[in-house]
Design a protein around this motif. Structure first.
Motif, PDB file in Angstrom:
ATOM      1  N   PHE A  99      45.650  41.608 -37.673  1.00 16.77           N
ATOM      2  CA  PHE A  99      46.928  42.166 -37.892  1.00 16.77           C
ATOM      3  C   PHE A  99      46.246  42.000 -39.352  1.00 16.77           C
ATOM      4  O   PHE A  99      47.099  42.820 -40.248  1.00 16.77           O
ATOM      5  CB  PHE A  99      47.786  40.752 -37.093  1.00 16.77           C
ATOM      6  N   PHE A 100      46.091  41.425 -40.024  1.00 19.65           N
ATOM      7  CA  PHE A 100      46.292  41.082 -41.236  1.00 19.65           C
ATOM      8  C   PHE A 100      45.399  42.218 -42.191  1.00 19.65           C
ATOM      9  O   PHE A 100      46.083  42.948 -43.163  1.00 19.65           O
ATOM     10  CB  PHE A 100      45.807  39.529 -41.946  1.00 19.65           C
ATOM     11  N   LEU A 106      48.493  44.015 -45.214  1.00 21.07           N
ATOM     12  CA  LEU A 106      47.318  44.839 -45.536  1.00 21.07           C
ATOM     13  C   LEU A 106      47.465  46.340 -46.667  1.00 21.07           C
ATOM     14  O   LEU A 106      47.850  46.562 -47.717  1.00 21.07           O
ATOM     15  CB  LEU A 106      45.657  44.437 -45.917  1.00 21.07           C
ATOM     16  N   PRO A 107      47.388  47.231 -46.014  1.00 21.30           N
ATOM     17  CA  PRO A 107      47.129  48.480 -46.492  1.00 21.30           C
ATOM     18  C   PRO A 107      49.068  48.748 -47.196  1.00 21.30           C
ATOM     19  O   PRO A 107      49.072  49.828 -48.292  1.00 21.30           O
ATOM     20  CB  PRO A 107      47.429  49.804 -44.685  1.00 21.30           C
ATOM     21  N   GLU A 135      51.634  50.769 -52.299  1.00 15.85           N
ATOM     22  CA  GLU A 135      52.827  50.022 -53.224  1.00 15.85           C
ATOM     23  C   GLU A 135      51.798  50.281 -54.299  1.00 15.85           C
ATOM     24  O   GLU A 135      52.331  50.229 -55.068  1.00 15.85           O
ATOM     25  CB  GLU A 135      53.183  49.023 -52.273  1.00 15.85           C
ATOM     26  N   ALA A 136      50.594  49.066 -54.337  1.00 14.50           N
ATOM     27  CA  ALA A 136      50.146  48.780 -55.655  1.00 14.50           C
ATOM     28  C   ALA A 136      49.711  50.209 -56.528  1.00 14.50           C
ATOM     29  O   ALA A 136      50.225  49.664 -57.078  1.00 14.50           O
ATOM     30  CB  ALA A 136      49.171  47.851 -55.432  1.00 14.50           C
TER      31      ALA A 136
END
Length: 112
Positions: free
Chosen positions: A30-31, A36-37, A42-43
């Motif tokens: 799930f993470f 994470l994506p 966003e970064a």
């Protein structure tokens, strides 16, 4: 947030709330596939391109030099500990190579 998470986890564990404990268990899939994506996306979108290009030489210098220094420190420390007997690695002719490979593997995660 960490204190709140710790308190909630402690309460769930002390009172034996099995359904809530299953809900609070960490799920790696799930993470990595859901949480994470969007963080990485966003970064990437918020990165100032001009500032990144202007500092590319410094970034690469720190990345390459940091990886080399970290690899050297990790591998020689591991090799020294193995020779002194502090850790249980078998003394073979390939011990130095194995320590250097481990140092390179561990050091390549994020030197910057």
């Amino acid at each position: 947030a960490m204190a709140l998470g710790f308190a909630v986890g402690l309460i769930v564990r002390i009172f034996g709330m099995t359904q809530e404990e299953q809900l609070l268990n960490f799920n790696g899939s799930f993470f990595f596939f859901v949480l994470l994506p969007p963080i990485i996306l966003e970064a990437g979108f918020s990165l100032e391109t001009q500032m990144f290009v202007d500092n590319l030489g410094t970034i690469l210098l720190f990345a390459v030099l940091g990886t080399i220094v970290s690899t050297w420190a990790t591998s020689y420390s591991l090799h020294s500990l193995a020779i002194s007997g502090w850790i249980g690695l078998e003394q073979t002719p390939l011990l130095a190579i194995q320590c250097h490979l481990f140092g390179a593997l561990i050091s390549a995660t994020d030197p910057v």
